[in-house]
Design a protein around this motif. Structure first.
Motif, mmCIF file in Angstrom:
data_model
loop_
_atom_site.group_PDB
_atom_site.id
_atom_site.type_symbol
_atom_site.label_atom_id
_atom_site.label_comp_id
_atom_site.label_asym_id
_atom_site.label_seq_id
_atom_site.Cartn_x
_atom_site.Cartn_y
_atom_site.Cartn_z
ATOM 1 N N UNK A 55 -32.895 41.983 60.699
ATOM 2 C CA UNK A 55 -31.507 42.065 60.731
ATOM 3 C C UNK A 55 -30.794 41.317 59.519
ATOM 4 N N UNK A 56 -31.272 40.297 59.107
ATOM 5 C CA UNK A 56 -30.719 39.647 57.971
ATOM 6 C C UNK A 56 -30.831 40.595 56.763
ATOM 7 N N UNK A 57 -32.165 41.067 56.345
ATOM 8 C CA UNK A 57 -32.435 41.761 55.166
ATOM 9 C C UNK A 57 -31.851 43.250 55.258
ATOM 10 N N UNK A 105 -38.576 40.042 56.554
ATOM 11 C CA UNK A 105 -37.681 40.259 55.172
ATOM 12 C C UNK A 105 -37.912 40.784 54.105
ATOM 13 N N UNK A 106 -39.514 40.666 53.600
ATOM 14 C CA UNK A 106 -39.986 41.148 52.502
ATOM 15 C C UNK A 106 -40.288 42.929 52.788
ATOM 16 N N UNK A 107 -40.719 43.095 54.108
ATOM 17 C CA UNK A 107 -40.816 44.443 54.518
ATOM 18 C C UNK A 107 -39.880 45.240 54.259
ATOM 19 N N UNK A 108 -38.396 44.537 54.580
ATOM 20 C CA UNK A 108 -37.430 45.517 54.562
ATOM 21 C C UNK A 108 -36.990 45.556 53.035
ATOM 22 N N UNK A 109 -37.162 44.502 52.333
ATOM 23 C CA UNK A 109 -36.746 44.428 50.997
ATOM 24 C C UNK A 109 -37.496 45.117 50.015
ATOM 25 N N UNK A 110 -38.880 45.083 50.288
ATOM 26 C CA UNK A 110 -39.959 45.787 49.440
ATOM 27 C C UNK A 110 -40.025 44.690 48.247
ATOM 28 N N UNK A 111 -40.044 43.374 48.677
ATOM 29 C CA UNK A 111 -40.402 42.578 47.630
ATOM 30 C C UNK A 111 -41.559 41.527 48.032
ATOM 31 N N UNK A 112 -42.244 41.056 46.962
ATOM 32 C CA UNK A 112 -43.321 40.423 47.351
ATOM 33 C C UNK A 112 -43.222 39.106 48.057
ATOM 34 N N UNK A 113 -44.070 38.522 48.865
ATOM 35 C CA UNK A 113 -44.236 37.260 49.787
ATOM 36 C C UNK A 113 -45.216 36.363 49.057
ATOM 37 N N UNK A 114 -45.079 35.162 48.754
ATOM 38 C CA UNK A 114 -46.132 34.196 48.227
ATOM 39 C C UNK A 114 -46.163 33.077 49.244
ATOM 40 N N UNK A 115 -47.259 32.642 49.468
ATOM 41 C CA UNK A 115 -47.759 31.736 50.390
ATOM 42 C C UNK A 115 -47.759 30.302 49.420
ATOM 43 N N UNK A 140 -29.093 39.874 50.511
ATOM 44 C CA UNK A 140 -30.594 40.037 50.599
ATOM 45 C C UNK A 140 -31.223 40.900 49.524
ATOM 46 N N UNK A 141 -30.446 42.006 49.308
ATOM 47 C CA UNK A 141 -31.155 43.044 48.324
ATOM 48 C C UNK A 141 -31.228 42.535 46.741
ATOM 49 N N UNK A 142 -30.434 41.459 46.571
ATOM 50 C CA UNK A 142 -30.610 40.933 45.150
ATOM 51 C C UNK A 142 -31.941 39.983 45.114
ATOM 52 N N UNK A 143 -32.625 39.630 46.096
ATOM 53 C CA UNK A 143 -33.850 38.766 46.030
ATOM 54 C C UNK A 143 -34.874 39.576 45.517
ATOM 55 N N UNK A 144 -35.649 38.850 44.725
ATOM 56 C CA UNK A 144 -36.853 39.340 43.870
ATOM 57 C C UNK A 144 -38.318 38.965 44.600
ATOM 58 N N UNK A 145 -38.330 37.687 45.472
ATOM 59 C CA UNK A 145 -39.192 37.591 46.344
ATOM 60 C C UNK A 145 -39.167 36.276 47.221
ATOM 61 N N UNK A 146 -39.930 36.191 48.254
ATOM 62 C CA UNK A 146 -39.846 34.986 48.983
ATOM 63 C C UNK A 146 -41.067 34.439 48.989
ATOM 64 N N UNK A 147 -40.688 33.086 48.950
ATOM 65 C CA UNK A 147 -41.886 32.167 48.868
ATOM 66 C C UNK A 147 -41.836 31.085 50.287
ATOM 67 N N UNK A 172 -36.084 33.473 47.643
ATOM 68 C CA UNK A 172 -35.715 32.723 48.820
ATOM 69 C C UNK A 172 -37.006 31.901 49.421
ATOM 70 N N UNK A 173 -36.655 30.559 49.623
ATOM 71 C CA UNK A 173 -37.763 29.541 49.721
ATOM 72 C C UNK A 173 -37.740 29.266 51.247
ATOM 73 N N UNK A 174 -38.670 29.557 52.126
ATOM 74 C CA UNK A 174 -38.839 29.103 53.488
ATOM 75 C C UNK A 174 -39.789 28.099 53.683
ATOM 76 N N UNK A 175 -39.511 26.969 54.763
ATOM 77 C CA UNK A 175 -40.803 26.405 55.243
ATOM 78 C C UNK A 175 -40.525 25.836 56.568
ATOM 79 N N UNK A 176 -41.500 26.156 57.632
ATOM 80 C CA UNK A 176 -41.077 25.920 58.980
ATOM 81 C C UNK A 176 -42.404 25.105 59.635
ATOM 82 N N UNK A 177 -43.084 24.443 58.595
ATOM 83 C CA UNK A 177 -44.231 23.878 59.085
ATOM 84 C C UNK A 177 -44.109 22.394 59.464
#
Ligand SMILES: [Zn+2]
Lengths: 225, 368
Positions: free
Chosen positions: B104-106, A86-96, A58-65, A4-9
């Motif tokens: 909620x999403x995750x 998101x990464x806390x719940x899913x237990x997956x890594x976050x990369x900035x 969501x549980x299929x995700x491997x990481x969030x960027x 999952x890729x997010x940007x809100x800057x």
């Protein structure tokens, strides 16, 4: 690996779903609504939409960027807080990824990336064939302009570069906001290697506005003293 | 399987300087984890919004972990997520709302964006069980001073009155500063007042004159009181006399508590209601509790004040309201609900755009 890729800057509230393979990546779905004041409303439904469009849970995700800015604080925090929970719940890594780096990745030669920092300033950095030559900074366009020659900058991209084109004196490319493909490309190696999760620390570059209170104002009028 | 009337709800609070995560099952408190940025604001004499927002972003995930550990549950066990959607500091609210939406999403759970003031009322159920309705609620803190009528907490509350200038807690902070006490001002004033004479100085009682009662019967004003204290202290200093700090604190505190309890009891009596709930940080003030109990007893009114930790902002209150809404069968908020710094009291939970937002958000336009 689904990322999952997010940007809100920037005013572009960006969410995308990418598949990172051994030697490349593909964007499976993406949304980028442009509204600098509605990150909090737009981001979560857009995440829901890109997952839904690709039929991914969501549980299929491997990481969030996530783009860590620099960018206006309120919107920037929406993306980073969402990514962190998101990464806390899913237990997956976050990369900035530095948002300016994503804008700079597709530039050639010496290029300026400038986004709108509001208050008549820009967040900016200089790139050499897509790689950062300077760290991100925030300044008035008039103070950035004289430094461009010293770096041999010939072009510019980003909404800030468009807005202040007259002061920067550079031809401006079309790219205004970060491309989710560039964000995932910059983080792809970390995703593939399963690098440790990173704290998503926002690049604020400015201190909070806060003034310590001055001495007490007199409560009695002059005639009463 | 969890019974519907005992839902397991996680609540997130970030409307001011406290990052709170609470977990409740029905009316039972399971966890109440808190991180505060209050020390970072102390030298500014008040909460600096950007400092608070930055602190929320850093604190929320660790606070979530602490709450889940304390309650011994996982997010998979939770029936719903609740989060303060407003009112409060816009940037601070947005951090909690974004975090809650991510959860909620995750975890694929329903989310309720709830009203902070209604949550101050709901938290009392964790201490005293279901709230008799109708009830009158007096909510007093550094950010709010409101008198409300609660007929059905799941459907919203009816505002009777509010401050027309400073919040009650704000007056405590400003007077404390004047007397050289630390921020926040409530606890040191309460402490000093115990050694002072509340009748030593007669300070004004805002909006209590007969003419004020016509239009502002249930409204408050503390700005004039604060100025009167400042003038009194300054006149003393100028005359070279020492300032009797304890007497000033006691007399000021009595003026505030006098007006708050007088109007709250008046609201109960005129509306024929025999339950008064007091919440918000100022509810931790010892004089306010004592005066309210004493005056209420005369009219057979029951006063309910949760313990101090539940009166100040916390996640448990948000979870308590969330649990109440789930049990009452309220629909969850849509994922696009806004953080609304001016969320009206008539809205107990945010709806979300697809159902129409009855209130114009201070943060964003509503149609796109
Ligand atoms: Zn509060």
């Amino acid at each position: 690996m689904l990322v999952l890729v997010l940007d809100t800057a920037t005013p572009a509230v960006t969410a995308a779903l990418a598949e990172v393979g051994p030697s490349g990546y593909a964007l499976l779905a993406q949304r980028a609504a442009v509204d600098g004041r509605a990150h909090g409303e737009l981001l979560a439904p857009q995440i829901d939409a890109v997952l839904g469009e690709a039929g991914v849970k969501p549980r299929d995700l491997a990481a969030v960027v996530a783009g860590v800015g620099p960018g206006p604080f309120t919107g920037l925090r929406v993306g980073l807080m969402t990514a962190a929970s998101l990464t806390m719940v899913l237990g997956i890594p976050a990369y900035g990824v530095c948002t300016l780096d994503a804008l700079g990745l597709r530039t050639t030669g010496r290029a300026l990336v400038a986004t709108d920092a509001r208050r008549r300033e820009v967040y900016w950095a200089v790139y050499a064939d897509g790689s950062p030559l300077t760290g991100p900074a925030v300044d008035k366009p008039a103070d950035v302009a004289p430094r461009l020659a010293e770096f041999g900058v010939t072009t510019a991209v980003g909404e800030g570069a468009q807005k202040y084109a007259d002061q920067l004196g550079l031809p401006v490319g079309d790219a205004r906001f970060p491309d989710p493909g560039a964000l995932v490309e910059i983080a792809a190696q970390r995703v593939r290697e399963g690098a440790p999760s990173e704290p998503l620390t926002p690049l604020y570059l400015r201190r909070p506005d806060a003034v310590e209170p001055s001495a007490r104002k007199p409560a009695l009028s002059a005639s009463e003293r | 399987m969890t019974l519907k009337d005992e839902p397991l709800v996680l609540g997130i609070e970030s409307s001011c300087d406290e990052t709170g995560v609470g977990i409740v099952r029905g009316h039972t408190l399971l966890a109440d984890a808190l991180a505060s940025s209050v020390d970072e604001h102390a030298r500014f004499g008040g909460v600096v919004p950007e400092v608070a927002s930055r602190a929320h972003l850093q604190a929320l995930v660790p606070t979530l972990h602490r709450a889940l550990d304390e309650a011994g549950v996982t997010l998979a066990d939770i029936d719903a997520i609740a989060v303060t959607a407003g009112p409060g500091l816009a940037g601070a609210l947005l951090v909690g709302v974004a975090g809650a939406k991510g959860l909620a999403l995750a975890a694929e759970k329903p989310i309720y964006g709830v009203n902070h003031l209604a949550a101050h009322v709901a938290v009392d159920t964790l201490e005293h069980g279901p709230l008799p309705e109708p009830a009158i609620a007096l909510l007093v803190s550094g950010g709010h001073s409101s008198l409300l009528r609660v007929d059905d907490l799941a459907r919203g509350v009816t505002p009777l009155g509010a401050t027309i200038d400073d919040a009650a807690g704000e007056a405590f902070d400003k007077v404390a500063r004047l007397l050289g006490m630390p921020f926040p001002g409530g606890p040191p004033i309460d402490k000093a007042a115990r050694n002072g004479d509340p009748l030593a100085i007669t300070f004004p009682r805002g909006l209590t004159a007969p003419k004020d009662l016509v239009e502002h019967r249930f409204d408050f004003s503390f700005s004039g009181l604060k100025t009167a204290v400042a003038r009194w202290v300054e006149a003393r200093e100028r005359s070279g006399e020492p300032v009797p700090v304890d007497d000033v604190a006691a007399s000021f505190q009595d003026a505030v508590c006098d007006v708050l309890t007088m109007k709250a009891i008046d609201a109960c009596r005129t509306q024929g209601i025999d339950t008064l709930v007091i919440g918000g940080g100022v509810a931790a003030n010892s004089r306010l509790k004592a005066m309210a109990a004493e005056r209420a007893a005369k009219y057979g009114i029951t006063v309910r004040v949760p313990r101090p930790k539940l009166c100040t902002d916390n996640g448990a209150m948000v979870a308590a309201l969330g649990a109440h809404l789930v049990a009452a069968g309220n629909a969850p908020s849509k994922l696009d609900f806004p953080a609304d710094s001016a969320m009206p009291l008539t809205l107990v939970a945010a709806v979300g755009e697809s159902l129409g937002q009855p209130h114009e958000s201070g943060l964003a336009g509503t149609s796109r």
